[in-house]
Motif scaffolding. Structure first.
Motif, PDB file in Angstrom:
ATOM      1  N   ILE A   1       0.863  -1.484   0.063  1.00 30.51           N
ATOM      2  CA  ILE A   1       0.168  -0.064   0.065  1.00 30.51           C
ATOM      3  C   ILE A   1       0.843   1.444  -0.080  1.00 30.51           C
ATOM      4  O   ILE A   1       0.608   2.225  -0.606  1.00 30.51           O
ATOM      5  CB  ILE A   1      -0.862   0.139   1.367  1.00 30.51           C
ATOM      6  N   ILE A   2       1.892   1.196   0.891  1.00 33.95           N
ATOM      7  CA  ILE A   2       2.737   2.366   0.754  1.00 33.95           C
ATOM      8  C   ILE A   2       3.416   2.686  -0.421  1.00 33.95           C
ATOM      9  O   ILE A   2       3.686   3.818  -0.769  1.00 33.95           O
ATOM     10  CB  ILE A   2       3.772   2.300   2.195  1.00 33.95           C
ATOM     11  N   ILE A   3       4.034   1.489  -1.165  1.00 33.05           N
ATOM     12  CA  ILE A   3       4.747   1.645  -2.175  1.00 33.05           C
ATOM     13  C   ILE A   3       3.741   2.169  -3.415  1.00 33.05           C
ATOM     14  O   ILE A   3       4.057   3.175  -3.986  1.00 33.05           O
ATOM     15  CB  ILE A   3       5.403   0.218  -2.727  1.00 33.05           C
ATOM     16  N   CYS A   4       2.424   1.580  -3.337  1.00 32.70           N
ATOM     17  CA  CYS A   4       1.579   1.993  -4.640  1.00 32.70           C
ATOM     18  C   CYS A   4       1.233   3.474  -4.248  1.00 32.70           C
ATOM     19  O   CYS A   4       0.956   4.245  -5.279  1.00 32.70           O
ATOM     20  CB  CYS A   4       0.236   1.262  -4.329  1.00 32.70           C
ATOM     21  N   LEU A   5       0.748   3.914  -3.070  1.00 34.84           N
ATOM     22  CA  LEU A   5       0.428   5.391  -2.828  1.00 34.84           C
ATOM     23  C   LEU A   5       1.879   6.165  -3.274  1.00 34.84           C
ATOM     24  O   LEU A   5       1.529   7.373  -3.850  1.00 34.84           O
ATOM     25  CB  LEU A   5       0.191   5.542  -1.380  1.00 34.84           C
ATOM     26  N   SER A   6       2.939   5.908  -2.901  1.00 29.85           N
ATOM     27  CA  SER A   6       4.073   6.427  -3.391  1.00 29.85           C
ATOM     28  C   SER A   6       4.226   7.014  -4.752  1.00 29.85           C
ATOM     29  O   SER A   6       4.671   7.867  -5.280  1.00 29.85           O
ATOM     30  CB  SER A   6       5.419   6.217  -2.547  1.00 29.85           C
ATOM     31  N   LEU A   7       3.935   5.698  -5.483  1.00 36.42           N
ATOM     32  CA  LEU A   7       4.198   5.500  -6.860  1.00 36.42           C
ATOM     33  C   LEU A   7       3.000   6.409  -7.735  1.00 36.42           C
ATOM     34  O   LEU A   7       3.387   7.161  -8.522  1.00 36.42           O
ATOM     35  CB  LEU A   7       3.846   4.225  -7.543  1.00 36.42           C
TER      36      LEU A   7
ATOM     37  N   MET B   1      12.978   2.699  -2.972  1.00 38.61           N
ATOM     38  CA  MET B   1      13.816   2.578  -1.856  1.00 38.61           C
ATOM     39  C   MET B   1      13.239   1.509  -0.907  1.00 38.61           C
ATOM     40  O   MET B   1      13.976   0.790  -0.475  1.00 38.61           O
ATOM     41  CB  MET B   1      14.149   3.947  -1.280  1.00 38.61           C
ATOM     42  N   ILE B   2      11.845   1.711  -0.601  1.00 34.29           N
ATOM     43  CA  ILE B   2      11.018   0.812   0.217  1.00 34.29           C
ATOM     44  C   ILE B   2      11.232  -0.372  -0.400  1.00 34.29           C
ATOM     45  O   ILE B   2      11.631  -1.456   0.574  1.00 34.29           O
ATOM     46  CB  ILE B   2       9.750   1.411   0.487  1.00 34.29           C
TER      47      ILE B   2
ATOM     48  N   GLU C   1      13.574  -6.279  -0.119  1.00 35.35           N
ATOM     49  CA  GLU C   1      14.135  -7.303  -0.873  1.00 35.35           C
ATOM     50  C   GLU C   1      15.263  -7.404  -0.380  1.00 35.35           C
ATOM     51  O   GLU C   1      15.835  -8.684  -0.114  1.00 35.35           O
ATOM     52  CB  GLU C   1      13.999  -6.956  -2.377  1.00 35.35           C
ATOM     53  N   LYS C   2      16.304  -6.548  -0.211  1.00 33.45           N
ATOM     54  CA  LYS C   2      17.531  -6.942   0.170  1.00 33.45           C
ATOM     55  C   LYS C   2      17.636  -7.178   1.919  1.00 33.45           C
ATOM     56  O   LYS C   2      18.680  -7.510   2.198  1.00 33.45           O
ATOM     57  CB  LYS C   2      18.365  -5.724  -0.099  1.00 33.45           C
ATOM     58  N   GLY C   3      16.705  -6.835   2.713  1.00 30.66           N
ATOM     59  CA  GLY C   3      16.969  -7.083   4.006  1.00 30.66           C
ATOM     60  C   GLY C   3      17.555  -6.113   4.572  1.00 30.66           C
ATOM     61  O   GLY C   3      17.781  -5.871   5.903  1.00 30.66           O
TER      62      GLY C   3
ATOM     63  N   GLU D   1      18.909   4.675  -3.726  1.00 33.32           N
ATOM     64  CA  GLU D   1      17.759   5.718  -4.439  1.00 33.32           C
ATOM     65  C   GLU D   1      17.904   6.918  -3.318  1.00 33.32           C
ATOM     66  O   GLU D   1      17.499   8.230  -3.907  1.00 33.32           O
ATOM     67  CB  GLU D   1      16.422   4.737  -4.155  1.00 33.32           C
ATOM     68  N   LEU D   2      18.223   6.968  -2.261  1.00 34.34           N
ATOM     69  CA  LEU D   2      18.439   7.815  -1.333  1.00 34.34           C
ATOM     70  C   LEU D   2      19.382   8.880  -1.839  1.00 34.34           C
ATOM     71  O   LEU D   2      19.363  10.233  -2.205  1.00 34.34           O
ATOM     72  CB  LEU D   2      18.885   7.686  -0.038  1.00 34.34           C
TER      73      LEU D   2
END
Length: 126
Positions: A7-13, A56-57, A62-64, A70-71
């Motif tokens: 949800i956070i990723i979709c909202l940011s996109l 970034m999220i 994925e990487k842990g 990205e920052l």
């Protein structure tokens, strides 16, 4: 991947894509170079920031661990976009590109174009 991260990723996109669309539309729609400077520097910078925050999220999950790339890209864009807009404005003023009649603060543009170059320290005043 947890649902709250999706949800956070979709909202940011969505927010980033909205700003990118508004910036692109403003670049096409605004008629004057002085008016066009606002659109790509503000809206597009916010749009790219939204997309890079989503990336970034996702990459951090994925990487842990925390994703720094990205920052760094976001910081680079936030620093360079206003500088590029300033250089475009200075170039337009140097080439004496006239603004449209409806452009605000035209008296400031005229006074900037008419000002003299400052004297260098090694030159003696006569």
């Amino acid at each position: 991947m947890p649902f709250y991260l999706e949800i956070i990723i979709c909202l940011s996109l969505i927010i980033g894509a909205s700003f990118l669309f508004i910036g692109s539309y403003g670049l096409i729609r605004l008629p004057d170079i002085y008016m066009r400077l606002h659109s790509p520097t503000k809206a597009s910078t916010l749009g790219i920031t939204g997309v890079l925050v989503a990336s970034m999220i996702f990459q951090s999950y994925e990487k842990g661990g925390f994703s720094v790339q990205e920052l760094l890209i976001t910081l680079f864009l936030l620093i360079t976009a206003p500088i590029a807009a300033n250089m475009i404005a200075k170039t337009a003023l140097h080439h004496k590109i006239k603004p449209l009649k409806r452009t605000q603060n035209q008296d400031l543009i005229d006074s900037i174009c008419e000002r003299e170059e400052p004297k260098k320290a090694d030159e003696k005043s006569v």
